[in-house]
Design a protein around this motif. Structure first.
Motif, short mmCIF file in Angstrom:
data_model
loop_
_atom_site.label_atom_id
_atom_site.label_comp_id
_atom_site.label_asym_id
_atom_site.label_seq_id
_atom_site.Cartn_x
_atom_site.Cartn_y
_atom_site.Cartn_z
N MET A 173 22.72 -7.61 -9.59
CA MET A 173 21.46 -6.54 -9.45
C MET A 173 21.01 -6.57 -11.00
O MET A 173 22.16 -5.85 -11.64
N ILE A 174 19.97 -6.61 -11.18
CA ILE A 174 19.52 -6.37 -12.60
C ILE A 174 18.29 -5.31 -12.51
O ILE A 174 17.36 -5.28 -11.83
N ARG A 175 18.59 -4.15 -13.10
CA ARG A 175 17.43 -2.98 -13.13
C ARG A 175 16.37 -3.36 -13.92
O ARG A 175 16.60 -3.80 -15.28
N HIS A 176 15.00 -3.27 -13.72
CA HIS A 176 13.84 -3.80 -14.56
C HIS A 176 14.06 -2.87 -15.75
O HIS A 176 13.52 -3.40 -17.00
N THR A 177 14.33 -1.52 -15.73
CA THR A 177 14.23 -0.69 -17.04
C THR A 177 15.33 -1.06 -17.97
O THR A 177 15.28 -0.81 -19.07
N ASP A 178 16.47 -1.83 -17.34
CA ASP A 178 17.37 -2.06 -18.30
C ASP A 178 17.21 -3.46 -19.25
O ASP A 178 18.01 -3.73 -20.04
N LEU A 179 16.02 -3.96 -18.98
CA LEU A 179 15.73 -5.21 -19.63
C LEU A 179 15.17 -5.02 -21.30
O LEU A 179 14.79 -5.95 -21.77
N GLY A 180 14.78 -3.84 -21.28
CA GLY A 180 14.34 -3.34 -22.63
C GLY A 180 13.62 -2.07 -22.76
O GLY A 180 13.29 -1.47 -21.88
N SER A 181 13.33 -1.65 -24.01
CA SER A 181 12.57 -0.17 -24.22
C SER A 181 11.24 -0.22 -24.06
O SER A 181 10.79 0.82 -23.71
N THR A 182 10.50 -1.70 -24.32
CA THR A 182 9.08 -1.71 -24.00
C THR A 182 8.64 -2.47 -22.89
O THR A 182 9.64 -3.46 -22.65
N ARG A 183 7.42 -2.21 -22.57
CA ARG A 183 7.04 -3.17 -21.38
C ARG A 183 6.94 -4.67 -21.97
O ARG A 183 7.41 -5.58 -21.13
N PHE A 184 6.88 -4.92 -22.87
CA PHE A 184 6.76 -6.25 -23.71
C PHE A 184 8.24 -7.03 -23.77
O PHE A 184 8.47 -7.82 -23.37
N ALA A 185 9.30 -6.16 -24.14
CA ALA A 185 10.43 -6.30 -24.27
C ALA A 185 11.19 -6.97 -22.79
O ALA A 185 11.73 -7.84 -22.79
N ARG A 186 10.85 -5.97 -21.95
CA ARG A 186 11.18 -6.34 -20.45
C ARG A 186 10.48 -7.76 -20.05
O ARG A 186 10.96 -8.18 -19.38
N SER A 187 9.24 -7.64 -20.21
CA SER A 187 8.67 -8.77 -19.66
C SER A 187 9.20 -10.27 -20.34
O SER A 187 9.29 -11.14 -19.63
N ARG A 188 9.42 -10.17 -21.64
CA ARG A 188 10.07 -11.23 -22.27
C ARG A 188 11.67 -11.37 -21.82
O ARG A 188 11.84 -12.69 -21.32
N GLN A 189 12.38 -10.62 -21.44
CA GLN A 189 13.51 -10.72 -20.96
C GLN A 189 13.49 -11.24 -19.62
O GLN A 189 14.33 -12.06 -19.27
N LEU A 190 12.69 -10.92 -18.86
CA LEU A 190 12.70 -11.44 -17.40
C LEU A 190 12.30 -12.58 -17.48
O LEU A 190 12.91 -13.48 -16.44
#
Length: 90
Positions: free
Chosen positions: A1-18
């Motif tokens: 399980m991966i939490r969305h908020t753990d993917l990066g500190s910004t919306r852009f970073a989370r989107s790229r990581q996801l």
């Protein structure tokens, strides 16, 4: 399980990581941590939830092992089987 908020500190970073995790096949389903529901990444219900509640799974087995149930909107057949089993996964 991966939490969305753990993917990066910004919306852009989370989107790229996801996006990278999806391409690598490490994420195939999304879920709501608070409601304990999992479903397809394209589900409109899932896209409306708060990022703090959003989580991701490798597959349905992982989600079920953690006590999550299928989404009644995007996974109707799986949800129907879950309901027939009295709310039991598997």
């Amino acid at each position: 399980m991966i939490r969305h908020t753990d993917l990066g500190s910004t919306r852009f970073a989370r989107s790229r990581q996801l996006s990278a995790l999806i391409r690598q096949g490490k994420v195939t389903l999304g879920g709501n941590a608070q409601l304990k529901i999992y479903g397809q990444l394209s589900c409109p219900s899932g896209k409306r939830m708060k990022p703090a509640n959003r989580i991701f799974f490798l597959d349905a087995t992982e989600a079920q092992q953690l006590g999550f149930r299928p989404c009644g909107h995007c996974m109707r057949e799986e949800y129907g089987r879950w309901k027939e089993n009295g709310g039991e996964t598997g």
